[in-house]
Design a protein around this motif. Structure first.
Motif, PDB file in Angstrom:
ATOM      1  N   GLY A   4       0.825  -1.213   0.000  1.00  0.00           N
ATOM      2  CA  GLY A   4       0.000   0.000   0.000  1.00  0.00           C
ATOM      3  C   GLY A   4       0.849   1.247   0.000  1.00  0.00           C
ATOM      4  N   ALA A   5       1.525   1.507  -1.110  1.00  0.00           N
ATOM      5  CA  ALA A   5       2.420   2.668  -1.193  1.00  0.00           C
ATOM      6  C   ALA A   5       1.626   3.970  -1.138  1.00  0.00           C
ATOM      7  CB  ALA A   5       3.230   2.596  -2.491  1.00  0.00           C
ATOM      8  N   GLN A   6       0.563   4.072  -1.923  1.00  0.00           N
ATOM      9  CA  GLN A   6      -0.371   5.201  -2.020  1.00  0.00           C
ATOM     10  C   GLN A   6       0.222   6.432  -2.686  1.00  0.00           C
ATOM     11  OE1 GLN A   6      -2.804   3.688  -1.630  1.00  0.00           O
ATOM     12  NE2 GLN A   6      -2.659   2.334   0.112  1.00  0.00           N
ATOM     13  N   SER A   7       1.435   6.864  -2.300  1.00  0.00           N
ATOM     14  CA  SER A   7       2.026   8.054  -2.909  1.00  0.00           C
ATOM     15  C   SER A   7       3.528   8.058  -2.672  1.00  0.00           C
ATOM     16  CB  SER A   7       1.405   9.321  -2.305  1.00  0.00           C
ATOM     17  OG  SER A   7       2.048  10.487  -2.799  1.00  0.00           O
ATOM     18  N   PHE A   8       4.254   8.712  -3.588  1.00  0.00           N
ATOM     19  CA  PHE A   8       5.688   8.921  -3.411  1.00  0.00           C
ATOM     20  C   PHE A   8       5.961  10.368  -2.995  1.00  0.00           C
ATOM     21  CE2 PHE A   8       5.650   5.018  -5.750  1.00  0.00           C
ATOM     22  CZ  PHE A   8       6.821   4.359  -5.391  1.00  0.00           C
ATOM     23  N   ASP A   9       4.947  11.032  -2.455  1.00  0.00           N
ATOM     24  CA  ASP A   9       5.067  12.399  -1.964  1.00  0.00           C
ATOM     25  C   ASP A   9       4.902  12.373  -0.444  1.00  0.00           C
ATOM     26  OD1 ASP A   9       3.858  15.041  -1.030  1.00  0.00           O
ATOM     27  OD2 ASP A   9       4.419  15.574  -3.074  1.00  0.00           O
ATOM     28  N   ALA A  10       5.929  12.835   0.278  1.00  0.00           N
ATOM     29  CA  ALA A  10       5.917  12.752   1.743  1.00  0.00           C
ATOM     30  C   ALA A  10       4.740  13.505   2.357  1.00  0.00           C
ATOM     31  CB  ALA A  10       7.240  13.276   2.305  1.00  0.00           C
ATOM     32  N   ALA A  11       4.417  14.678   1.811  1.00  0.00           N
ATOM     33  CA  ALA A  11       3.313  15.465   2.352  1.00  0.00           C
ATOM     34  C   ALA A  11       1.977  14.754   2.160  1.00  0.00           C
ATOM     35  CB  ALA A  11       3.285  16.846   1.689  1.00  0.00           C
ATOM     36  N   GLN A  12       1.812  14.097   0.999  1.00  0.00           N
ATOM     37  CA  GLN A  12       0.569  13.375   0.752  1.00  0.00           C
ATOM     38  C   GLN A  12       0.438  12.157   1.662  1.00  0.00           C
ATOM     39  OE1 GLN A  12       0.671  12.659  -3.496  1.00  0.00           O
ATOM     40  NE2 GLN A  12       0.768  14.856  -3.916  1.00  0.00           N
ATOM     41  N   LEU A  13       1.538  11.475   1.935  1.00  0.00           N
ATOM     42  CA  LEU A  13       1.500  10.357   2.875  1.00  0.00           C
ATOM     43  C   LEU A  13       1.078  10.840   4.255  1.00  0.00           C
ATOM     44  CD1 LEU A  13       4.710   8.340   1.895  1.00  0.00           C
ATOM     45  CD2 LEU A  13       2.328   7.716   1.446  1.00  0.00           C
ATOM     46  N   GLN A  14       1.560  12.010   4.634  1.00  0.00           N
ATOM     47  CA  GLN A  14       1.187  12.567   5.935  1.00  0.00           C
ATOM     48  C   GLN A  14      -0.297  12.913   5.963  1.00  0.00           C
ATOM     49  OE1 GLN A  14       3.455  16.031   7.050  1.00  0.00           O
ATOM     50  NE2 GLN A  14       2.823  15.925   9.190  1.00  0.00           N
ATOM     51  N   THR A  15      -0.795  13.496   4.878  1.00  0.00           N
ATOM     52  CA  THR A  15      -2.226  13.811   4.800  1.00  0.00           C
ATOM     53  C   THR A  15      -3.079  12.552   4.947  1.00  0.00           C
ATOM     54  OG1 THR A  15      -1.844  15.728   3.366  1.00  0.00           O
ATOM     55  CG2 THR A  15      -4.045  14.750   3.303  1.00  0.00           C
ATOM     56  N   THR A  82     -16.474   8.574   8.093  1.00  0.00           N
ATOM     57  CA  THR A  82     -15.046   8.277   8.186  1.00  0.00           C
ATOM     58  C   THR A  82     -14.301   9.554   8.588  1.00  0.00           C
ATOM     59  OG1 THR A  82     -14.567   8.846   5.877  1.00  0.00           O
ATOM     60  CG2 THR A  82     -15.287   6.581   6.346  1.00  0.00           C
ATOM     61  N   PRO A  83     -13.054   9.421   9.079  1.00  0.00           N
ATOM     62  CA  PRO A  83     -12.286  10.635   9.413  1.00  0.00           C
ATOM     63  C   PRO A  83     -12.170  11.606   8.242  1.00  0.00           C
ATOM     64  CG  PRO A  83     -11.233   8.710  10.378  1.00  0.00           C
ATOM     65  CD  PRO A  83     -12.346   8.199   9.505  1.00  0.00           C
ATOM     66  N   PHE A  84     -11.941  11.076   7.020  1.00  0.00           N
ATOM     67  CA  PHE A  84     -11.824  11.961   5.864  1.00  0.00           C
ATOM     68  C   PHE A  84     -13.163  12.612   5.537  1.00  0.00           C
ATOM     69  CE2 PHE A  84      -7.666  10.300   5.278  1.00  0.00           C
ATOM     70  CZ  PHE A  84      -7.011  11.177   4.427  1.00  0.00           C
ATOM     71  N   GLY A  85     -14.237  11.878   5.712  1.00  0.00           N
ATOM     72  CA  GLY A  85     -15.555  12.459   5.481  1.00  0.00           C
ATOM     73  C   GLY A  85     -15.848  13.591   6.447  1.00  0.00           C
ATOM     74  N   ARG A  86     -15.457  13.413   7.694  1.00  0.00           N
ATOM     75  CA  ARG A  86     -15.673  14.459   8.708  1.00  0.00           C
ATOM     76  C   ARG A  86     -14.793  15.681   8.424  1.00  0.00           C
ATOM     77  NH1 ARG A  86     -16.296   9.755  11.958  1.00  0.00           N
ATOM     78  NH2 ARG A  86     -14.067   9.694  12.486  1.00  0.00           N
ATOM     79  N   ARG A  87     -13.566  15.448   7.971  1.00  0.00           N
ATOM     80  CA  ARG A  87     -12.669  16.566   7.664  1.00  0.00           C
ATOM     81  C   ARG A  87     -13.173  17.353   6.449  1.00  0.00           C
ATOM     82  NH1 ARG A  87      -6.563  14.537   7.522  1.00  0.00           N
ATOM     83  NH2 ARG A  87      -6.231  16.799   7.258  1.00  0.00           N
ATOM     84  N   LEU A  88     -13.774  16.641   5.487  1.00  0.00           N
ATOM     85  CA  LEU A  88     -14.350  17.323   4.328  1.00  0.00           C
ATOM     86  C   LEU A  88     -15.520  18.198   4.762  1.00  0.00           C
ATOM     87  CD1 LEU A  88     -14.453  17.611   1.174  1.00  0.00           C
ATOM     88  CD2 LEU A  88     -16.116  15.728   1.213  1.00  0.00           C
ATOM     89  N   ALA A  89     -16.395  17.644   5.616  1.00  0.00           N
ATOM     90  CA  ALA A  89     -17.562  18.385   6.083  1.00  0.00           C
ATOM     91  C   ALA A  89     -17.165  19.601   6.902  1.00  0.00           C
ATOM     92  CB  ALA A  89     -18.456  17.456   6.912  1.00  0.00           C
ATOM     93  N   ALA A  90     -16.045  19.479   7.612  1.00  0.00           N
ATOM     94  CA  ALA A  90     -15.578  20.587   8.448  1.00  0.00           C
ATOM     95  C   ALA A  90     -14.801  21.633   7.664  1.00  0.00           C
ATOM     96  CB  ALA A  90     -14.712  20.046   9.583  1.00  0.00           C
ATOM     97  N   ASP A  92     -11.861  21.145   6.417  1.00  0.00           N
ATOM     98  CA  ASP A  92     -10.423  20.943   6.626  1.00  0.00           C
ATOM     99  C   ASP A  92      -9.746  20.392   5.376  1.00  0.00           C
ATOM    100  OD1 ASP A  92      -7.986  20.738   8.043  1.00  0.00           O
ATOM    101  OD2 ASP A  92      -8.395  18.650   8.535  1.00  0.00           O
ATOM    102  N   LEU A  93     -10.508  19.701   4.546  1.00  0.00           N
ATOM    103  CA  LEU A  93     -10.004  19.142   3.302  1.00  0.00           C
ATOM    104  C   LEU A  93     -10.958  19.516   2.165  1.00  0.00           C
ATOM    105  CD1 LEU A  93      -8.992  15.505   4.341  1.00  0.00           C
ATOM    106  CD2 LEU A  93      -7.451  17.431   3.949  1.00  0.00           C
ATOM    107  N   ALA A  94     -10.429  19.560   0.967  1.00  0.00           N
ATOM    108  CA  ALA A  94     -11.259  19.860  -0.208  1.00  0.00           C
ATOM    109  C   ALA A  94     -11.054  18.776  -1.258  1.00  0.00           C
ATOM    110  CB  ALA A  94     -10.898  21.220  -0.789  1.00  0.00           C
TER     111      ALA A  94
END
Length: 266
Positions: A4-15, A82-90, A92-94
């Motif tokens: 499960g690599a998901q990304s080769f970008d450190a900031a995206q992995l943190q997100t 989900t956590p991402f769903g809650r962050r979108l509603a708040a 915090d994420l777009a």
């Protein structure tokens, strides 16, 4: 083995809240190769908050540079609860703009294909002979067993998911009883609709003869509205006894599948 690599970008992995770093991906691939694993794949994600087309291309090229045999490429989805769903509603994420999502999807097809990883399913790419036999069982809607907590099984139209509680699962096994699970049974047009939905995910498409042999009815007899609509629109193509999603419609294939499932519903 798929990582499960998901990304080769450190900031995206943190997100994404991933515990690994970019360098760990190459280390993991090397560890698997050194252990004799001949078929190694990576999961990659696009449509990540803040992700650009160029950063997505860098992830694709990094995967190719590692010489992996298989890549699964999925768009991030925001699910309620989900956590991402809650962050979108708040706020915090777009979500990534839909046109950029489409561009990312097209780029994956072009980039991976040029590197010898052919698209064989909507979100999956492989070198010849390295397709996932495990997932092909799902896409051909064949039977599979559920072994262990939270595992899912499907046999003779019965689909079930074991409860995730390890203690409850062990207690049932030790008592010689079936583990606690949630289950449903599929039959008739609903079972046919699911076979269509899964089969159309494959680039080879759905065999109309196999469908008729499996259910004793022709697909156009059971789903005349959906079939006619999408053949006329060009989102589905029929040739050589198979039904396929057109290249242009792959990105919106969920809407095609939904029409068949809706037509199958009572």
């Amino acid at each position: 083995v798929t990582l499960g690599a998901q990304s080769f970008d450190a900031a995206q992995l943190q997100t994404l809240g991933r515990a690994h770093g970019v360098d760990d991906i190459a280390d993991g691939v090397a560890l698997l190769r050194g252990g004799g694993i001949q078929n190694v794949g990576l999961d990659l994600m696009y449509s990540l908050p803040g992700q650009s087309l160029s950063s997505w291309e860098r992830s694709l090229q990094a995967a190719i540079a590692l010489g992996v045999d298989h890549v699964s490429s999925y768009a991030l989805s925001f699910e309620a609860g989900t956590p991402f769903g809650r962050r979108l509603a708040a706020g915090d994420l777009a979500e990534v703009d839909e046109e950029l999502q489409r561009a990312m999807y097209d780029l994956a097809i072009e980039t991976l294909g040029a590197a010898g990883l052919a698209q064989y399913e909507i979100s999956n790419f492989a070198k010849p002979g390295r397709e996932s036999r495990h997932n092909l069982v799902y896409w051909h809607n064949h039977s599979y067993a559920a072994i262990g907590p939270a595992a899912a099984g499907y046999v003779a139209g019965r689909r079930w998911t074991n409860h995730p509680d390890l203690d409850a699962w062990l207690a049932a096994v030790e008592a010689g009883t079936a583990p606690p699970c949630d289950e449903e049974s599929l039959s008739g047009a609903l079972a046919m609709g699911e076979t269509i939905m899964l089969g159309l995910r494959l680039m080879e498409g759905l065999s109309l003869a196999e469908f008729a042999g499996r259910y004793g009815q022709e697909l156009n007899e059971v789903f005349p509205q959906s079939l006619t609509k999408h053949l006329r629109q060009g989102t589905l193509l029929q040739s050589d006894g198979r039904l396929r999603v057109s290249r242009e419609a792959l990105f919106i294939s969920d809407s095609i599948f939904a029409d068949f499932i809706d037509e199958a519903s009572p």
